[in-house]
Design a protein around this motif. Structure first.
Motif, PDB file in Angstrom:
ATOM      1  N   GLY A   1      -9.484  -0.032   9.427  1.00  0.00           N
ATOM      2  CA  GLY A   1      -9.265   0.297   8.018  1.00  0.00           C
ATOM      3  C   GLY A   1     -10.596   0.519   7.303  1.00  0.00           C
TER       4      GLY A   1
ATOM      5  N   ILE B   1     -14.229   8.284   4.453  1.00  0.00           N
ATOM      6  CA  ILE B   1     -13.767   9.016   3.276  1.00  0.00           C
ATOM      7  C   ILE B   1     -14.853   9.067   2.194  1.00  0.00           C
ATOM      8  CG2 ILE B   1     -12.604   7.362   1.677  1.00  0.00           C
ATOM      9  CD1 ILE B   1     -10.139   9.511   2.655  1.00  0.00           C
TER      10      ILE B   1
ATOM     11  N   LEU C   1      -1.996   0.907   9.771  1.00  0.00           N
ATOM     12  CA  LEU C   1      -2.698  -0.105  10.581  1.00  0.00           C
ATOM     13  C   LEU C   1      -2.064  -1.483  10.415  1.00  0.00           C
ATOM     14  CD1 LEU C   1      -6.415   0.946   9.874  1.00  0.00           C
ATOM     15  CD2 LEU C   1      -5.171   1.251  12.032  1.00  0.00           C
TER      16      LEU C   1
ATOM     17  N   ALA D   1      -7.451  -4.230  13.013  1.00  0.00           N
ATOM     18  CA  ALA D   1      -6.914  -3.479  11.876  1.00  0.00           C
ATOM     19  C   ALA D   1      -7.924  -3.451  10.724  1.00  0.00           C
ATOM     20  CB  ALA D   1      -5.596  -4.087  11.415  1.00  0.00           C
TER      21      ALA D   1
ATOM     22  N   ILE E   1      -5.011   9.170   1.114  1.00  0.00           N
ATOM     23  CA  ILE E   1      -4.701   9.261   2.544  1.00  0.00           C
ATOM     24  C   ILE E   1      -5.255   8.063   3.328  1.00  0.00           C
ATOM     25  CG2 ILE E   1      -6.689  10.737   3.106  1.00  0.00           C
ATOM     26  CD1 ILE E   1      -4.837  12.262   5.044  1.00  0.00           C
ATOM     27  N   SER E   2      -6.423   7.542   2.906  1.00  0.00           N
ATOM     28  CA  SER E   2      -6.967   6.384   3.644  1.00  0.00           C
ATOM     29  C   SER E   2      -6.136   5.121   3.358  1.00  0.00           C
ATOM     30  CB  SER E   2      -8.448   6.160   3.336  1.00  0.00           C
ATOM     31  OG  SER E   2      -8.621   5.744   2.004  1.00  0.00           O
ATOM     32  N   ASP E   3      -5.573   5.023   2.150  1.00  0.00           N
ATOM     33  CA  ASP E   3      -4.713   3.873   1.835  1.00  0.00           C
ATOM     34  C   ASP E   3      -3.428   3.913   2.665  1.00  0.00           C
ATOM     35  OD1 ASP E   3      -6.350   2.810  -0.411  1.00  0.00           O
ATOM     36  OD2 ASP E   3      -5.850   4.727  -1.311  1.00  0.00           O
TER      37      ASP E   3
ATOM     38  N   SER F   1      -3.157   5.320   5.506  1.00  0.00           N
ATOM     39  CA  SER F   1      -3.559   5.026   6.892  1.00  0.00           C
ATOM     40  C   SER F   1      -3.719   3.522   7.114  1.00  0.00           C
ATOM     41  CB  SER F   1      -4.898   5.706   7.211  1.00  0.00           C
ATOM     42  OG  SER F   1      -4.859   7.057   6.868  1.00  0.00           O
ATOM     43  N   VAL F   2      -4.289   2.833   6.123  1.00  0.00           N
ATOM     44  CA  VAL F   2      -4.439   1.379   6.252  1.00  0.00           C
ATOM     45  C   VAL F   2      -3.049   0.721   6.286  1.00  0.00           C
ATOM     46  CG1 VAL F   2      -5.339  -0.733   5.173  1.00  0.00           C
ATOM     47  CG2 VAL F   2      -6.762   1.315   5.255  1.00  0.00           C
TER      48      VAL F   2
ATOM     49  N   VAL G   1      -4.162  12.232  10.141  1.00  0.00           N
ATOM     50  CA  VAL G   1      -5.302  11.637   9.436  1.00  0.00           C
ATOM     51  C   VAL G   1      -6.633  12.109  10.048  1.00  0.00           C
ATOM     52  CG1 VAL G   1      -6.506   9.450   8.964  1.00  0.00           C
ATOM     53  CG2 VAL G   1      -4.033   9.615   8.640  1.00  0.00           C
TER      54      VAL G   1
ATOM     55  N   ILE H   1      -1.622  -4.598  -5.657  1.00  0.00           N
ATOM     56  CA  ILE H   1      -1.857  -3.529  -4.677  1.00  0.00           C
ATOM     57  C   ILE H   1      -0.810  -2.432  -4.847  1.00  0.00           C
ATOM     58  CG2 ILE H   1      -1.859  -2.955  -2.195  1.00  0.00           C
ATOM     59  CD1 ILE H   1      -2.814  -5.955  -1.774  1.00  0.00           C
ATOM     60  N   ALA H   2       0.459  -2.830  -5.008  1.00  0.00           N
ATOM     61  CA  ALA H   2       1.569  -1.871  -5.062  1.00  0.00           C
ATOM     62  C   ALA H   2       1.627  -1.078  -6.370  1.00  0.00           C
ATOM     63  CB  ALA H   2       2.888  -2.605  -4.854  1.00  0.00           C
TER      64      ALA H   2
ATOM     65  N   ILE I   1      -9.414  13.613   7.691  1.00  0.00           N
ATOM     66  CA  ILE I   1     -10.638  12.898   7.280  1.00  0.00           C
ATOM     67  C   ILE I   1     -11.576  12.607   8.448  1.00  0.00           C
ATOM     68  CG2 ILE I   1      -9.656  11.940   5.145  1.00  0.00           C
ATOM     69  CD1 ILE I   1      -9.450   9.251   6.446  1.00  0.00           C
TER      70      ILE I   1
ATOM     71  N   LEU J   1       0.828  -1.210   0.000  1.00  0.00           N
ATOM     72  CA  LEU J   1       0.000   0.000   0.000  1.00  0.00           C
ATOM     73  C   LEU J   1       0.866   1.266   0.000  1.00  0.00           C
ATOM     74  CD1 LEU J   1      -2.950  -0.706   2.483  1.00  0.00           C
ATOM     75  CD2 LEU J   1      -3.128  -0.272   0.032  1.00  0.00           C
TER      76      LEU J   1
ATOM     77  N   SER K   1      -8.000  -4.248   3.986  1.00  0.00           N
ATOM     78  CA  SER K   1      -8.690  -4.406   5.279  1.00  0.00           C
ATOM     79  C   SER K   1      -9.485  -5.713   5.296  1.00  0.00           C
ATOM     80  CB  SER K   1      -9.631  -3.224   5.523  1.00  0.00           C
ATOM     81  OG  SER K   1      -8.907  -2.018   5.537  1.00  0.00           O
TER      82      SER K   1
ATOM     83  N   LEU L   1     -12.080   3.935   8.150  1.00  0.00           N
ATOM     84  CA  LEU L   1     -11.477   5.020   7.360  1.00  0.00           C
ATOM     85  C   LEU L   1     -12.117   5.109   5.977  1.00  0.00           C
ATOM     86  CD1 LEU L   1      -7.777   4.320   8.313  1.00  0.00           C
ATOM     87  CD2 LEU L   1      -8.923   6.511   8.655  1.00  0.00           C
ATOM     88  N   ASN L   2     -12.400   3.945   5.388  1.00  0.00           N
ATOM     89  CA  ASN L   2     -13.014   3.926   4.059  1.00  0.00           C
ATOM     90  C   ASN L   2     -14.472   4.376   4.091  1.00  0.00           C
ATOM     91  OD1 ASN L   2     -11.231   2.825   1.730  1.00  0.00           O
ATOM     92  ND2 ASN L   2     -10.598   1.739   3.572  1.00  0.00           N
TER      93      ASN L   2
ATOM     94  N   GLY M   1      -6.984  -1.313  -3.063  1.00  0.00           N
ATOM     95  CA  GLY M   1      -6.276  -0.453  -2.128  1.00  0.00           C
ATOM     96  C   GLY M   1      -6.605  -0.802  -0.689  1.00  0.00           C
ATOM     97  N   GLY M   2      -6.708   0.218   0.144  1.00  0.00           N
ATOM     98  CA  GLY M   2      -6.878   0.018   1.588  1.00  0.00           C
ATOM     99  C   GLY M   2      -8.128  -0.759   1.970  1.00  0.00           C
TER     100      GLY M   2
END
Lengths: 208, 208
Positions: free
Chosen positions: B160, B167, A152, B156, A144-146, A148-149, A203, B14-15, A207, A37, B27, B163-164, B22-23
């Motif tokens: 996570g 957002i 985590l 986690a 930003i949420s990615d 943050s994950v 964060v 993912i990368a 958000i 991520l 999660s 956060l999603n 993504g996040g």
């Protein structure tokens, strides 16, 4: 290698009635996900006009993040191997005095390895969390949420590794090794928590 | 399906410089790992003489844990699909008044789905954490660190997902939906934190 399995097959391996792969390998995989991520957010930042000023810094973060990803993936297997080595040592014959002494020596060696593997994971998660701190504040704010994950995942990876260090350390008889390992563990945990606090302060402000 | 990829290939996906997976998907994968570990600890408990009294309870936990694992794996894909749907909606034509109205409607629908998918993940992580509470206290005590890592994965995964939810919710205009979702999110978070606190109080007492 466990990472060459499909996600479904690895999950089945974990869920099976064999104790390895278990929590240690899962912690390393969580950290691998965090690194992936982090790299993604770097790649979504590089080449964007808005982030031209941080271009070189983020490129450097990407290099370090990709290097960490390789190390995290390696630990997925190393932890399972270290656990199996402990099991093999406990299974050694203990009929004669010689066998008993040899067995205890092998068990202690294996336990030390099974402690050092998750300790290494803690150290690398700490390093990775510093990368997230840069990426979350300076990288693409749409991601930003990615980021943050990712934080985590490193937090969970480090906490999971700490549990594995503790559980193995409980059976290590070398008191110098035990003390030194505890000191390092506390150092990595404290340092990682400090970066994490900075990340989530940022964060939360952005958000909610 | 993302879970049919090898772990290495999924990490590369993912990368990559594409924002999904993504996040949100990560999660869900963290939660899948937690469910697999929970099932492992159940299987290492069932059939052991020492745990004969909790046999039926743990068998029931295993059934629920395996069912949750299937749902978590499904969310890995659902989250990526929900994200892509939002992107498609933003890309709709906006030349005529009709197109503008249609586009805004599609965006709002897609954002609601992209909110409901991680909200579902939070709800399921809360349920899963209750299973860990049973397993950590009543299951095979040799696997206590594995059960603890399962708890870290659900924590986690839930954080996570939160956060999603946040957002996406930031761009939803339906205030009733926003309020209702916030209430549910707070409820799931609070409930999960309560189980987590019980679990780690027990774990700290037993492995320090």
């Amino acid at each position: 290698m466990l990472s060459s399995l499909s996600v479904t097959d690895l999950l089945n391996e974990i869920a099976s009635n064999s104790p390895a792969p278990g929590g240690g390998s899962v912690s390393a995989l969580a950290a691998s996900l965090g690194a992936a991520l982090t790299s993604m957010v770097c790649r979504l930042t590089i080449g964007k006009k808005k982030y031209i000023d941080v271009q070189m810094e983020i490129e450097n973060v990407l290099k370090r993040s990709e290097d960490l990803r390789v190390q995290f993936i390696a630990i997925i297997d190393e932890d399972t191997k270290a656990f199996n080595k402990v099991m093999v040592a406990y299974g050694l014959p203990k009929e004669t005095e010689d066998q008993k002494v040899k067995r205890i020596g092998e068990i202690q060696n294996a336990l030390k390895t099974a402690t050092l593997v998750p300790l290494k994971l803690m150290e690398l998660c700490r390093e990775a969390m510093e990368l997230v701190k840069i990426v979350v504040e300076k990288g693409n704010q749409n991601s930003i949420s990615d980021a943050s994950v990712a934080a985590l995942m490193f937090q969970a990876g480090c906490d999971g590794a700490a549990l594995n260090v503790k559980i193995n350390l409980g059976s290590v008889s070398d008191t110098d090794f035990v003390e030194e390992t505890k000191m390092k563990m506390d150092h990595f945990s404290t340092s990682l928590k400090s970066s994490t606090a900075d990340i989530f302060a940022y964060v939360t402000k952005h958000i909610g």
